[in-house]
Design an enzyme around this catalytic site. Structure first.
Site, short mmCIF file in Angstrom:
data_model
loop_
_atom_site.label_atom_id
_atom_site.label_comp_id
_atom_site.label_asym_id
_atom_site.label_seq_id
_atom_site.Cartn_x
_atom_site.Cartn_y
_atom_site.Cartn_z
N LYS A 118 -3.22 -2.53 5.57
CA LYS A 118 -4.11 -3.45 4.89
C LYS A 118 -4.96 -4.21 5.90
O LYS A 118 -6.15 -4.43 5.69
CB LYS A 118 -3.28 -4.44 4.05
CG LYS A 118 -2.92 -3.93 2.67
CD LYS A 118 -4.08 -4.10 1.70
CE LYS A 118 -3.83 -3.43 0.37
NZ LYS A 118 -3.05 -4.21 -0.56
N HIS A 161 0.86 -1.19 0.00
CA HIS A 161 0.00 0.00 0.00
C HIS A 161 0.89 1.24 0.00
O HIS A 161 2.13 1.12 -0.01
CB HIS A 161 -0.99 -0.02 1.16
CG HIS A 161 -0.39 -0.06 2.54
ND1 HIS A 161 0.44 0.93 3.02
CD2 HIS A 161 -0.50 -0.97 3.54
CE1 HIS A 161 0.81 0.66 4.24
NE2 HIS A 161 0.26 -0.51 4.59
N HIS A 198 3.98 1.58 2.37
CA HIS A 198 5.22 0.90 1.97
C HIS A 198 5.93 1.70 0.87
O HIS A 198 7.14 1.87 0.89
CB HIS A 198 4.91 -0.51 1.42
CG HIS A 198 4.17 -1.38 2.39
ND1 HIS A 198 2.93 -1.92 2.09
CD2 HIS A 198 4.46 -1.78 3.64
CE1 HIS A 198 2.51 -2.62 3.12
NE2 HIS A 198 3.41 -2.56 4.07
N HIS A 239 -1.50 -3.33 16.22
CA HIS A 239 -2.43 -4.04 15.34
C HIS A 239 -3.85 -4.17 15.90
O HIS A 239 -4.76 -4.59 15.18
CB HIS A 239 -1.88 -5.43 15.00
CG HIS A 239 -0.69 -5.38 14.09
ND1 HIS A 239 0.60 -5.25 14.56
CD2 HIS A 239 -0.60 -5.39 12.74
CE1 HIS A 239 1.43 -5.20 13.54
NE2 HIS A 239 0.74 -5.28 12.42
N CYS A 260 3.22 -8.09 14.27
CA CYS A 260 4.55 -7.48 14.46
C CYS A 260 5.65 -8.52 14.37
O CYS A 260 6.82 -8.16 14.27
CB CYS A 260 4.68 -6.85 15.84
SG CYS A 260 3.60 -5.45 16.16
N CYS A 267 2.83 -11.08 19.12
CA CYS A 267 1.95 -10.52 18.09
C CYS A 267 2.44 -11.01 16.74
O CYS A 267 3.57 -10.70 16.34
CB CYS A 267 1.96 -8.99 18.13
SG CYS A 267 1.11 -8.28 16.69
N LYS A 269 -2.52 4.57 11.66
CA LYS A 269 -1.56 4.10 10.66
C LYS A 269 -2.31 3.38 9.55
O LYS A 269 -3.11 2.48 9.82
CB LYS A 269 -0.58 3.13 11.32
CG LYS A 269 0.44 2.52 10.38
CD LYS A 269 1.40 1.63 11.15
CE LYS A 269 2.40 0.98 10.21
NZ LYS A 269 2.45 -0.46 10.31
N CYS A 314 -2.42 -6.18 20.78
CA CYS A 314 -1.23 -5.41 20.39
C CYS A 314 -1.63 -3.95 20.17
O CYS A 314 -2.63 -3.67 19.49
CB CYS A 314 -0.64 -5.99 19.10
SG CYS A 314 0.56 -4.91 18.29
N1 MSP Z 1 9.38 -7.00 7.36
C1 MSP Z 1 9.46 -5.96 8.32
C2 MSP Z 1 10.77 -5.20 8.18
C3 MSP Z 1 12.00 -6.04 8.27
S1 MSP Z 1 13.44 -5.12 7.98
C4 MSP Z 1 14.64 -6.11 8.45
C5 MSP Z 1 8.29 -5.00 8.14
N2 MSP Z 1 7.69 -5.04 6.97
S2 MSP Z 1 6.42 -4.18 6.58
O1 MSP Z 1 6.10 -4.60 5.25
O2 MSP Z 1 5.39 -4.32 7.56
O3 MSP Z 1 6.83 -2.67 6.62
C6 MSP Z 1 7.86 -2.20 5.82
C7 MSP Z 1 7.98 -0.70 5.93
O4 MSP Z 1 6.77 -0.07 5.52
C8 MSP Z 1 8.27 -0.21 7.35
O5 MSP Z 1 9.28 0.81 7.32
C9 MSP Z 1 6.96 0.40 7.77
O6 MSP Z 1 7.13 1.41 8.71
C10 MSP Z 1 6.46 0.94 6.45
N3 MSP Z 1 5.04 1.19 6.53
C11 MSP Z 1 4.02 0.30 6.61
N4 MSP Z 1 2.85 0.98 6.79
C12 MSP Z 1 3.11 2.31 6.83
C13 MSP Z 1 2.34 3.48 6.89
N5 MSP Z 1 1.04 3.44 7.01
N6 MSP Z 1 2.98 4.66 6.76
C14 MSP Z 1 4.35 4.76 6.54
N7 MSP Z 1 5.10 3.68 6.50
C15 MSP Z 1 4.54 2.47 6.78
O7 MSP Z 1 8.01 -4.24 9.06
#
Ligand code: MSP
Length: 536
Positions: free
Chosen positions: A311, A21, A24, A158, A133, A130, A308, A155
């Site tokens: 999905k 989304h 990311h 979440h 997380c 969790c 935040k 959590c």
């Molecule tokens: N897989 C772990 C990271 C492992 S690194 C060794 C993870 N993955 S994630 O897909 O959930 O998130 C990846 C990145 O996307 C993180 O930096 C996270 O903060 C960012 N974001 C996910 N949702 C977000 C928002 N709504 N806003 C901004 N960034 C966000 O965590």
């Protein structure tokens, strides 16, 4: 001559349980702008991203969809995560998957080294976990559930129930690194940025560090612990290591660090995963005798309805919902400009559309079309010659030098939004200059021919400076502008222009042949979804 150096950068690796989304994509774009800036500055740049594919979360999703976890990961990587990089124009140098053989081998080598060196022991453990997380939650992030989860512990991130896990695990003696970590934060105040993130990390470590459970036995979707194949590696321990396995750690098992390159690196992470990167990760590296990252920069969240975007909470917006209408450049510009890097920002379609039209279409795009159209009309589509400089022209020249220097300093400080704001001063000043100088009026008077030429040289050169400074944010629009300006044929490729010298005046050669420029940011007439709030 501006100084060049090296710049190595990583994003977090993304969970493949679902498609990306815009949250990311936000992390990716921020890292990409920094990487492009440094690359264009001539710094030896290396930019890594990738996917996080092991652990319970992915296993459960795959199982729910009736496929094996690797098959699920392959499907999501090919259909969603790699295509995302094209959708938003990401210029990564490598893409690591935690299911890559290079990574799995590197993780096993790293673990064995820590085990052999006495940093790992076997123990028993019971705690609330969790799966969202992929973490045993600290007390501060366990809250009482509401609604359907009334009476349960959930959590804080979440809002889903935690699971009580009791297992025999291997533990990493992380507590032994508490003092060294505190000394690191003290000695290198820029190690964790921004300051609010640094304070949070220091407070967390000062409370006392516990040892970290680094293996699991209740499922097998992970990298086997090398000395005990009944355990798989804890997914975060596995995932964090991507930053060095992709850079060559473990390629030579006898001497694992021998082929490690582009390390240490800067790390861009969302604030939700700060602790993993600023506490656990440096402790792991210290234990292995490796350098810690140069910087861990925590950005904020994109919020929807004050929460935040995610999905799992059904608030996720797919990046192509935006790029299909506005294009990749506008996506990149909007999130980098509208959200202060390091703070949260609320996404809204209304704010996106307003900024697109005011700043990109009317501000920058219109400036480019007007200047090129006037050069075509009055100077036969050639860069006009500069004559005698007036104070108004000098003000533009001086502002160009000033914004270029300030933007570079802001990028060094990870203040991407402020770097763009600085460059935009030149966009606004050039528009104001055209309004004041009225080149269309000068064109009516043959006696003002030299003045007209100077005014249009000033605006053309101003556009040259803008193309160079905005290339990291708007790679597509600036490439079109570069060619139309006649710069491609005379100054070479835009990506090779030294960005730290962009403010040097008088570079675009008079007489260079220019080309018609298609509208860079067309007005969007189609109806957009609605959202409340505005980005800040
Ligand atoms: N897989 C772990 C990271 C492992 S690194 C060794 C993870 N993955 S994630 O897909 O959930 O998130 C990846 C990145 O996307 C993180 O930096 C996270 O903060 C960012 N974001 C996910 N949702 C977000 C928002 N709504 N806003 C901004 N960034 C966000 O965590």
């Amino acid at each position: 001559m501006a100084q060049t150096s090296s710049f190595s950068l990583s994003t977090p690796i993304f969970y493949v349980n679902d498609a990306p989304h815009i949250g990311h994509a936000y992390t990716e774009v921020a890292a990409d702008v920094l990487a492009r800036w440094h690359r264009q500055a001539g710094d030896e740049t290396y930019f890594l991203t990738g996917t996080d594919e092991h652990g319970q979360k992915i296993l459960r999703t795959a199982t729910a969809n009736g496929v094996a976890p690797k098959e699920w990961a392959d499907r999501l990587v090919e259909s969603a995560w790699k295509p995302l990089l094209d959708t938003i124009n990401i210029s990564n140098d490598d893409f690591i998957r935690t299911t890559d053989a290079r990574h799995e081998a590197g993780v096993a080598t790293f673990l064995q080294k820590l085990y052999d060196d006495g940093h790992v022991y076997a123990g028993e453990f019971e705690a609330l976990y969790c799966v969202g997380c992929e973490e045993f939650k600290p007390k501060s992030e366990i809250v009482d559930g509401v609604g359907a989860f009334e009476g349960e512990k959930v959590c804080a991130i979440h809002s889903k129930p935690l699971e009580l896990l009791q297992e025999k695990n291997y533990f990493f003696k992380m507590s032994a690194f508490q003092d060294r970590l505190l000394a690191l934060y003290e000695e290198r105040p820029d190690f964790v940025q921004p300051a609010s993130a640094r304070n949070e990390v220091i407070a967390f470590v000062q409370q006392g560090l516990e040892d970290l459970s680094i293996s699991r036995t209740s499922f097998d979707w992970g990298i086997p612990i090398p000395w005990d194949s009944s355990h798989v590696t804890y997914v975060w321990f596995d995932a964090l290591l991507n930053y060095i396995t992709a850079r060559g750690y473990g390629a030579d098992a006898e001497n694992p660090a021998a082929q490690l390159q582009h390390w240490p690196a800067a790390q861009i992470v969302g604030k939700d995963i700060l602790r993993f990167h600023a506490v656990i990760w440096p402790a792991m590296l210290m234990a292995a005798g490796l350098e810690v990252p140069t910087t861990v920069f925590a950005h904020g969240w994109l919020l929807v309805g004050g929460e935040k975007m995610s999905k799992s909470k059904l608030t996720g917006i797919a990046p192509n919902e935006i790029t299909d209408t506005f294009g990749a450049d506008a996506f990149r510009y909007y999130f980098m400009r509208a959200v202060s890097f390091g703070h949260d920002g609320s996404f809204s379609w209304e704010d996106l559309s307003a900024r697109y039209h005011a700043e990109l279409a009317n501000g920058f795009g219109n400036l480019a079309s007007r200047v090129l159209a006037m050069n075509a009309k009055y100077f036969d589509a050639r860069v006009p010659e500069a004559g005698e400089e007036t104070p108004a022209d000098a003000a533009i020249r001086e502002l160009a030098a000033s914004v270029a220097a300030r933007a570079d300093a802001k990028i060094e400080a990870y203040a991407i939004h402020e770097a763009i704001a600085a460059v935009w001063e030149l966009v606004d000043a050039l528009n104001g200059y055209i309004t004041e100088q009225e080149p269309w009026a000068l064109a009516k008077d043959p006696a003002q021919r030299e003045r007209l030429s100077t005014v249009l040289y000033t605006t053309s050169e101003g556009l040259r400076v803008l193309a160079e400074l905005l290339a990291p944010v708007l790679p597509e629009a600036t490439a079109k502008l570069w060619s139309a300006l006649g710069a491609e044929a005379t100054l070479g490729e835009l990506s090779a222009r030294p960005i730290r010298e962009a403010g040097t005046w008088g570079v675009l050669p008079a007489g260079a042949e220019q080309h018609a420029l298609a509208v860079l940011f067309p007005r969007i007439e189609s109806e957009l979804p609605t959202t409340g709030g505005a980005a800040q």
